[in-house]
Structures are given as C-alpha cells and as structure tokens.
Design a protein around this motif. Structure first.
Motif, PDB file in Angstrom:
ATOM      1  N   LYS A  49       0.829  -1.201   0.000  1.00  0.00           N
ATOM      2  CA  LYS A  49       0.000   0.000   0.000  1.00  0.00           C
ATOM      3  C   LYS A  49       0.866   1.254   0.000  1.00  0.00           C
ATOM      4  N   LEU A  50       1.979   1.209   0.729  1.00  0.00           N
ATOM      5  CA  LEU A  50       2.881   2.356   0.780  1.00  0.00           C
ATOM      6  C   LEU A  50       3.465   2.667  -0.592  1.00  0.00           C
ATOM      7  N   LYS A  51       3.757   1.618  -1.366  1.00  0.00           N
ATOM      8  CA  LYS A  51       4.308   1.816  -2.710  1.00  0.00           C
ATOM      9  C   LYS A  51       3.304   2.561  -3.589  1.00  0.00           C
ATOM     10  N   LYS A  52       2.039   2.156  -3.514  1.00  0.00           N
ATOM     11  CA  LYS A  52       1.001   2.839  -4.279  1.00  0.00           C
ATOM     12  C   LYS A  52       0.822   4.281  -3.809  1.00  0.00           C
ATOM     13  N   LEU A  53       0.860   4.454  -2.484  1.00  0.00           N
ATOM     14  CA  LEU A  53       0.686   5.798  -1.928  1.00  0.00           C
ATOM     15  C   LEU A  53       1.850   6.716  -2.288  1.00  0.00           C
ATOM     16  N   ASN A  54       3.061   6.169  -2.389  1.00  0.00           N
ATOM     17  CA  ASN A  54       4.221   6.985  -2.765  1.00  0.00           C
ATOM     18  C   ASN A  54       4.072   7.547  -4.174  1.00  0.00           C
ATOM     19  N   ASP A  55       3.497   6.751  -5.069  1.00  0.00           N
ATOM     20  CA  ASP A  55       3.237   7.235  -6.427  1.00  0.00           C
ATOM     21  C   ASP A  55       2.225   8.377  -6.404  1.00  0.00           C
ATOM     22  N   LYS A  56       1.210   8.212  -5.586  1.00  0.00           N
ATOM     23  CA  LYS A  56       0.180   9.248  -5.470  1.00  0.00           C
ATOM     24  C   LYS A  56       0.739  10.488  -4.781  1.00  0.00           C
ATOM     25  N   ARG A  57       1.649  10.273  -3.844  1.00  0.00           N
ATOM     26  CA  ARG A  57       2.214  11.387  -3.094  1.00  0.00           C
ATOM     27  C   ARG A  57       2.947  12.365  -4.010  1.00  0.00           C
ATOM     28  N   ALA A  58       3.661  11.850  -5.005  1.00  0.00           N
ATOM     29  CA  ALA A  58       4.391  12.705  -5.940  1.00  0.00           C
ATOM     30  C   ALA A  58       3.436  13.637  -6.678  1.00  0.00           C
ATOM     31  N   ARG A  59       2.288  13.098  -7.100  1.00  0.00           N
ATOM     32  CA  ARG A  59       1.302  13.918  -7.807  1.00  0.00           C
ATOM     33  C   ARG A  59       0.692  14.964  -6.877  1.00  0.00           C
ATOM     34  N   MET A  60       0.433  14.576  -5.646  1.00  0.00           N
ATOM     35  CA  MET A  60      -0.169  15.507  -4.700  1.00  0.00           C
ATOM     36  C   MET A  60       0.806  16.605  -4.304  1.00  0.00           C
ATOM     37  N   MET A  61       2.076  16.262  -4.187  1.00  0.00           N
ATOM     38  CA  MET A  61       3.078  17.268  -3.863  1.00  0.00           C
ATOM     39  C   MET A  61       3.199  18.296  -4.987  1.00  0.00           C
ATOM     40  N   GLU A  62       3.093  17.824  -6.230  1.00  0.00           N
ATOM     41  CA  GLU A  62       3.143  18.738  -7.371  1.00  0.00           C
ATOM     42  C   GLU A  62       1.942  19.677  -7.361  1.00  0.00           C
ATOM     43  N   GLU A  63       0.775  19.127  -7.036  1.00  0.00           N
ATOM     44  CA  GLU A  63      -0.435  19.946  -6.965  1.00  0.00           C
ATOM     45  C   GLU A  63      -0.334  20.972  -5.836  1.00  0.00           C
ATOM     46  N   GLN A  64       0.217  20.540  -4.709  1.00  0.00           N
ATOM     47  CA  GLN A  64       0.384  21.446  -3.577  1.00  0.00           C
ATOM     48  C   GLN A  64       1.378  22.551  -3.915  1.00  0.00           C
ATOM     49  N   MET A  65       2.434  22.228  -4.653  1.00  0.00           N
ATOM     50  CA  MET A  65       3.418  23.216  -5.068  1.00  0.00           C
ATOM     51  C   MET A  65       2.782  24.258  -5.984  1.00  0.00           C
ATOM     52  N   GLN A  66       1.923  23.810  -6.885  1.00  0.00           N
ATOM     53  CA  GLN A  66       1.236  24.733  -7.791  1.00  0.00           C
ATOM     54  C   GLN A  66       0.353  25.704  -7.011  1.00  0.00           C
ATOM     55  N   MET A  67      -0.318  25.209  -5.982  1.00  0.00           N
ATOM     56  CA  MET A  67      -1.156  26.069  -5.160  1.00  0.00           C
ATOM     57  C   MET A  67      -0.317  27.065  -4.355  1.00  0.00           C
ATOM     58  N   SER A  68       0.854  26.613  -3.911  1.00  0.00           N
ATOM     59  CA  SER A  68       1.754  27.514  -3.192  1.00  0.00           C
ATOM     60  C   SER A  68       2.234  28.642  -4.103  1.00  0.00           C
ATOM     61  N   GLN A  69       2.538  28.294  -5.348  1.00  0.00           N
ATOM     62  CA  GLN A  69       2.989  29.296  -6.313  1.00  0.00           C
ATOM     63  C   GLN A  69       1.883  30.285  -6.640  1.00  0.00           C
ATOM     64  N   GLU A  70       0.644  29.811  -6.612  1.00  0.00           N
ATOM     65  CA  GLU A  70      -0.489  30.685  -6.927  1.00  0.00           C
ATOM     66  C   GLU A  70      -0.619  31.817  -5.923  1.00  0.00           C
ATOM     67  N   GLN A  71      -0.177  31.582  -4.688  1.00  0.00           N
ATOM     68  CA  GLN A  71      -0.280  32.614  -3.665  1.00  0.00           C
ATOM     69  C   GLN A  71       0.595  33.823  -3.977  1.00  0.00           C
ATOM     70  N   PHE A  72       1.585  33.642  -4.862  1.00  0.00           N
ATOM     71  CA  PHE A  72       2.466  34.751  -5.211  1.00  0.00           C
ATOM     72  C   PHE A  72       1.973  35.525  -6.432  1.00  0.00           C
ATOM     73  N   LYS A  73       0.861  35.086  -7.049  1.00  0.00           N
ATOM     74  CA  LYS A  73       0.352  35.758  -8.239  1.00  0.00           C
ATOM     75  C   LYS A  73       0.056  37.242  -8.018  1.00  0.00           C
ATOM     76  N   PRO A  74      -0.603  37.621  -6.917  1.00  0.00           N
ATOM     77  CA  PRO A  74      -0.923  39.044  -6.754  1.00  0.00           C
ATOM     78  C   PRO A  74       0.230  39.899  -6.242  1.00  0.00           C
ATOM     79  N   MET A  75       1.394  39.298  -5.971  1.00  0.00           N
ATOM     80  CA  MET A  75       2.480  40.039  -5.344  1.00  0.00           C
ATOM     81  C   MET A  75       2.898  41.259  -6.167  1.00  0.00           C
ATOM     82  N   GLY A  76       2.972  41.102  -7.495  1.00  0.00           N
ATOM     83  CA  GLY A  76       3.388  42.222  -8.344  1.00  0.00           C
ATOM     84  C   GLY A  76       2.454  43.406  -8.214  1.00  0.00           C
ATOM     85  N   TRP A  77       1.131  43.143  -8.193  1.00  0.00           N
ATOM     86  CA  TRP A  77       0.160  44.224  -8.053  1.00  0.00           C
ATOM     87  C   TRP A  77       0.205  44.836  -6.659  1.00  0.00           C
TER      88      TRP A  77
END
Length: 225
Positions: free
Chosen positions: A119-147
C-alpha cells in the motif's frame, strides 16, 4: 514521516505569509530608496497623494500624529492586498487541496504503522502527484504580489522619505521632539529609534499591517495569516 515534516513546513509558511510578504516589500522598497533617481521619482509622485492626506491629518502641526498616519497607510495596504488576494487566488481550490492532503496523510500514516509495504508503494506514487499539486497552489499565492508591490512600495518609500525629513527637521531644531511610539516590554521610543532590531516606525507599520490584514481576511472569508 517525511510527508508529515513537509506538511509542517507548509503550515508554517502559511502562518508566516503576511510577515514574509511585508519583508519582501520592505527589501524592495529599501533597495529602490538607495538609488537616488528612483527614490526621488517615487517619493515626489507619492507625495502628491499622501502629502495632502498628511496635511489633513495634521502631522505638520503635530508630529505625534505620524503614528495615526502610519496606521491609516497600513490599513490601506492591508485592505488593498487582501481584496487583491481574494479575487486572484482560488481559495476554494486551495482548501480542497489542503483537505485532500490531510486525508492522504492520515491514510499514509496508517499504512506506515501497519507496515503495509504494498500500500505504501502505491501511496508513494500518489504522493508525488499531490506534492506537485500542492506546489502549484503555493505558487499561486504569489500571483498578486506584483500588483501589491505597485501600491505598497510607493507608500513605504514615501514613509522612508518622510521619516528622513522628520529626522532632519529635529536635528535642525525645527521641531522640538520626535514623535514616540509605545511598545510592550521596551516602553516609549522615538519614531526613528531602533526597537526589536527595526526602526520603531517600521515595526509599528508592520504590526498594524499584519493585524489589520488578519481582520480583513477573516471578514472576507479568505482565512487568517
């Protein structure tokens, strides 16, 4: 355990978001202030807006009112930045990602405790995708910084400019005393004096900006700092 540590860092980053944004603004403003042509151009332009405001408040006749002036400017930046974040960041999606990550952590932790390697092996594969999604959301928080910088940097440079003039007036004897601000633990200090490693007016601006932003963000239902 690695996933839990990563999430802890993410939570800490969210809690320090307001302060981090403030220091980014402060560093950019002080960098611009160190270049005389840039400083003077921004300072003169900002003075057309904030100079009359300062006159209305009465800081010329009563320098102690600079404390109120800084509070008002902090409320302007807090309101502007919060409104901008509300309409440029998808907070519903962000909350959904956070909820999904929380549920994933629970499942992952249970698999670790049970020693379920399959189960951990399957979850590790899913974890990589979720970490990428979380990173994208973190980057989105910087979108209004320029304005946000478009408004906050001129305000900050104008305050740097004004505090320099205020100190010069005091040194020349034009005003009898500098305004003071009272802080916990250290008491009353002059507006340009160092308090907790920062000029006291910067510390006061930071406290006002972060506290007012917290209230505004709660009112707009976009979460705390």
């Amino acid at each position: 355990m690695r996933r839990i540590a990563t999430t802890g860092k993410s939570a800490g980053k969210k809690a320090m978001g307001g302060m981090t944004s403030f220091f980014i603004v402060m560093l950019i403003a002080m960098g611009a202030y160190s270049i005389p042509p840039v400083r003077d151009a921004i300072g003169v332009g900002a003075n057309y807006i904030f100079g009359p405001m300062a006159s209305i408040i009465g800081v010329t006749n009563n320098p102690q009112l600079w404390v109120i002036m800084i509070l008002i400017l902090a409320s302007i930046t807090g309101c502007y930045s919060s409104l901008l974040q509300k309409y440029t960041i998808d907070y519903e999606k962000m909350q959904a990602v956070q909820a999904k990550m929380k549920e994933f952590q629970k499942i992952y932790r249970e698999a670790q405790l049970a020693g379920d390697e399959k189960k951990l092996k399957k979850l590790n594969d899913k974890r990589a995708r979720m970490m990428e999604e979380q990173m994208q959301m973190s980057q989105e928080q910087f979108k209004p910084m320029g304005w946000i910088l478009i408004v906050t940097v001129p305000i900050f440079i104008w305050l740097l400019w004004s505090m320099s003039d205020l100190q010069a007036a005091f040194d020349a004897g034009t005003i009898a005393a500098l305004p003071t601000i009272t802080f916990p633990y250290i008491g009353e200090v002059a507006i340009n004096a160092v308090a907790f490693f920062l000029p006291s007016w910067i510390l006061w601006y930071m406290i006002c900006s972060i506290c007012l932003s917290q209230v505004i963000r709660k009112a707009l239902n976009i979460g705390g700092l």
